[in-house]
Design a protein around this motif. Structure first.
Motif, PDB file in Angstrom:
ATOM      1  N   ALA A  23      -2.578  -0.209   2.458  1.00  0.00           N
ATOM      2  CA  ALA A  23      -1.824  -1.279   3.121  1.00  0.00           C
ATOM      3  C   ALA A  23      -1.492  -2.403   2.146  1.00  0.00           C
ATOM      4  O   ALA A  23      -0.370  -2.926   2.138  1.00  0.00           O
ATOM      5  N   PHE A  24      -2.452  -2.790   1.309  1.00  0.00           N
ATOM      6  CA  PHE A  24      -2.202  -3.861   0.349  1.00  0.00           C
ATOM      7  C   PHE A  24      -1.131  -3.454  -0.651  1.00  0.00           C
ATOM      8  O   PHE A  24      -0.206  -4.223  -0.943  1.00  0.00           O
ATOM      9  N   THR A  25      -1.236  -2.236  -1.181  1.00  0.00           N
ATOM     10  CA  THR A  25      -0.260  -1.762  -2.162  1.00  0.00           C
ATOM     11  C   THR A  25       1.132  -1.639  -1.549  1.00  0.00           C
ATOM     12  O   THR A  25       2.130  -2.036  -2.159  1.00  0.00           O
ATOM     13  N   GLY A  26       1.193  -1.093  -0.329  1.00  0.00           N
ATOM     14  CA  GLY A  26       2.483  -0.969   0.346  1.00  0.00           C
ATOM     15  C   GLY A  26       3.112  -2.317   0.644  1.00  0.00           C
ATOM     16  O   GLY A  26       4.317  -2.502   0.476  1.00  0.00           O
ATOM     17  N   THR A  27       2.301  -3.272   1.085  1.00  0.00           N
ATOM     18  CA  THR A  27       2.814  -4.612   1.373  1.00  0.00           C
ATOM     19  C   THR A  27       3.263  -5.317   0.098  1.00  0.00           C
ATOM     20  O   THR A  27       4.287  -6.011   0.089  1.00  0.00           O
ATOM     21  N   ALA A  30       4.403  -3.827  -2.638  1.00  0.00           N
ATOM     22  CA  ALA A  30       5.664  -3.199  -3.052  1.00  0.00           C
ATOM     23  C   ALA A  30       6.817  -3.660  -2.160  1.00  0.00           C
ATOM     24  O   ALA A  30       7.917  -3.959  -2.655  1.00  0.00           O
ATOM     25  N   PHE A  31       6.568  -3.744  -0.848  1.00  0.00           N
ATOM     26  CA  PHE A  31       7.612  -4.204   0.079  1.00  0.00           C
ATOM     27  C   PHE A  31       7.991  -5.650  -0.223  1.00  0.00           C
ATOM     28  O   PHE A  31       9.181  -5.995  -0.245  1.00  0.00           O
ATOM     29  N   SER A  32       6.998  -6.510  -0.460  1.00  0.00           N
ATOM     30  CA  SER A  32       7.274  -7.917  -0.752  1.00  0.00           C
ATOM     31  C   SER A  32       8.058  -8.069  -2.055  1.00  0.00           C
ATOM     32  O   SER A  32       8.977  -8.892  -2.149  1.00  0.00           O
ATOM     33  N   ALA A  33       7.698  -7.274  -3.070  1.00  0.00           N
ATOM     34  CA  ALA A  33       8.429  -7.327  -4.336  1.00  0.00           C
ATOM     35  C   ALA A  33       9.865  -6.857  -4.148  1.00  0.00           C
ATOM     36  O   ALA A  33      10.809  -7.462  -4.697  1.00  0.00           O
ATOM     37  N   ALA A  34      10.062  -5.810  -3.363  1.00  0.00           N
ATOM     38  CA  ALA A  34      11.420  -5.308  -3.116  1.00  0.00           C
ATOM     39  C   ALA A  34      12.247  -6.336  -2.337  1.00  0.00           C
ATOM     40  O   ALA A  34      13.413  -6.568  -2.656  1.00  0.00           O
ATOM     41  N   LEU A  67       6.806 -13.388   9.562  1.00  0.00           N
ATOM     42  CA  LEU A  67       6.040 -12.661  10.573  1.00  0.00           C
ATOM     43  C   LEU A  67       6.031 -11.160  10.318  1.00  0.00           C
ATOM     44  O   LEU A  67       5.169 -10.454  10.834  1.00  0.00           O
ATOM     45  N   GLY A  68       6.954 -10.679   9.528  1.00  0.00           N
ATOM     46  CA  GLY A  68       7.003  -9.253   9.232  1.00  0.00           C
ATOM     47  C   GLY A  68       5.897  -8.780   8.314  1.00  0.00           C
ATOM     48  O   GLY A  68       5.489  -7.616   8.374  1.00  0.00           O
ATOM     49  N   ILE A  69       5.377  -9.658   7.476  1.00  0.00           N
ATOM     50  CA  ILE A  69       4.356  -9.255   6.509  1.00  0.00           C
ATOM     51  C   ILE A  69       3.037  -8.856   7.200  1.00  0.00           C
ATOM     52  O   ILE A  69       2.516  -7.774   6.926  1.00  0.00           O
ATOM     53  N   PRO A  70       2.462  -9.680   8.095  1.00  0.00           N
ATOM     54  CA  PRO A  70       1.230  -9.227   8.765  1.00  0.00           C
ATOM     55  C   PRO A  70       1.443  -7.976   9.625  1.00  0.00           C
ATOM     56  O   PRO A  70       0.588  -7.098   9.663  1.00  0.00           O
ATOM     57  N   ILE A 103      -0.538  -4.399   9.139  1.00  0.00           N
ATOM     58  CA  ILE A 103      -1.276  -3.713  10.210  1.00  0.00           C
ATOM     59  C   ILE A 103      -0.748  -2.294  10.382  1.00  0.00           C
ATOM     60  O   ILE A 103      -1.529  -1.348  10.546  1.00  0.00           O
ATOM     61  N   ILE A 104       0.574  -2.133  10.320  1.00  0.00           N
ATOM     62  CA  ILE A 104       1.160  -0.798  10.458  1.00  0.00           C
ATOM     63  C   ILE A 104       0.722   0.097   9.301  1.00  0.00           C
ATOM     64  O   ILE A 104       0.329   1.255   9.509  1.00  0.00           O
TER      65      ILE A 104
END
Length: 129
Positions: free
Chosen positions: A82-86, A88-92, A107-110, A114-115
């Motif tokens: 979850a941390f790695t995916g978040t 990567a998503f935040s960097a993108a 609000l999309g980050i938390p 969780i997802i």
């Protein structure tokens, strides 16, 4: 003979705690999303959102403390996923915003975390069977 999983009180309690975690998190997100659309209820909706987030954190801690060593390893891997995916998503998203795309709500980050944690739990618990 078919495989019958062992059902005991601890397993039922852990499932109930995880369900309460998800319900509290969804309640918090719904309350936060309604703040902008119902300005007359802003203070009460923010109070519900904060209480829901606090309850979600409490239920998550109860769930994590009830795990044995093997389940803690699964949770560790799921949280790492979850941390790695978040990250990567935040960097993108940051890269796309620098290119002129519309910013994404915080609000999309938390919710994403969780997802991804839930997906990691499913993935690693299936893998370790």
């Amino acid at each position: 003979m078919l495989y019958q999983p062992v059902r005991d009180e601890l397993t039922d309690r852990r499932k109930a705690t995880l369900l309460l975690f998800y319900l509290a998190a969804v309640l918090s997100v719904i309350a936060l999303s309604l703040v902008g659309t119902l300005p007359s209820f802003r203070a009460s909706l923010l109070a519900v959102a904060i209480a829901g987030a606090a309850a979600a954190i409490l239920f998550l801690l109860f769930f994590l403390r009830s795990n044995d060593e093997h389940e803690r390893q699964i949770n560790y891997r799921a949280l790492t996923f979850a941390f790695t995916g978040t990250l990567a998503f935040s960097a993108a998203i940051g890269f796309f915003q620098s290119c002129g795309f519309h910013p994404v709500s915080w609000l999309g980050i938390p919710a994403l975390m969780i997802i991804l944690w839930s997906a990691g739990l499913i993935l690693y618990s299936w893998r370790d069977r």
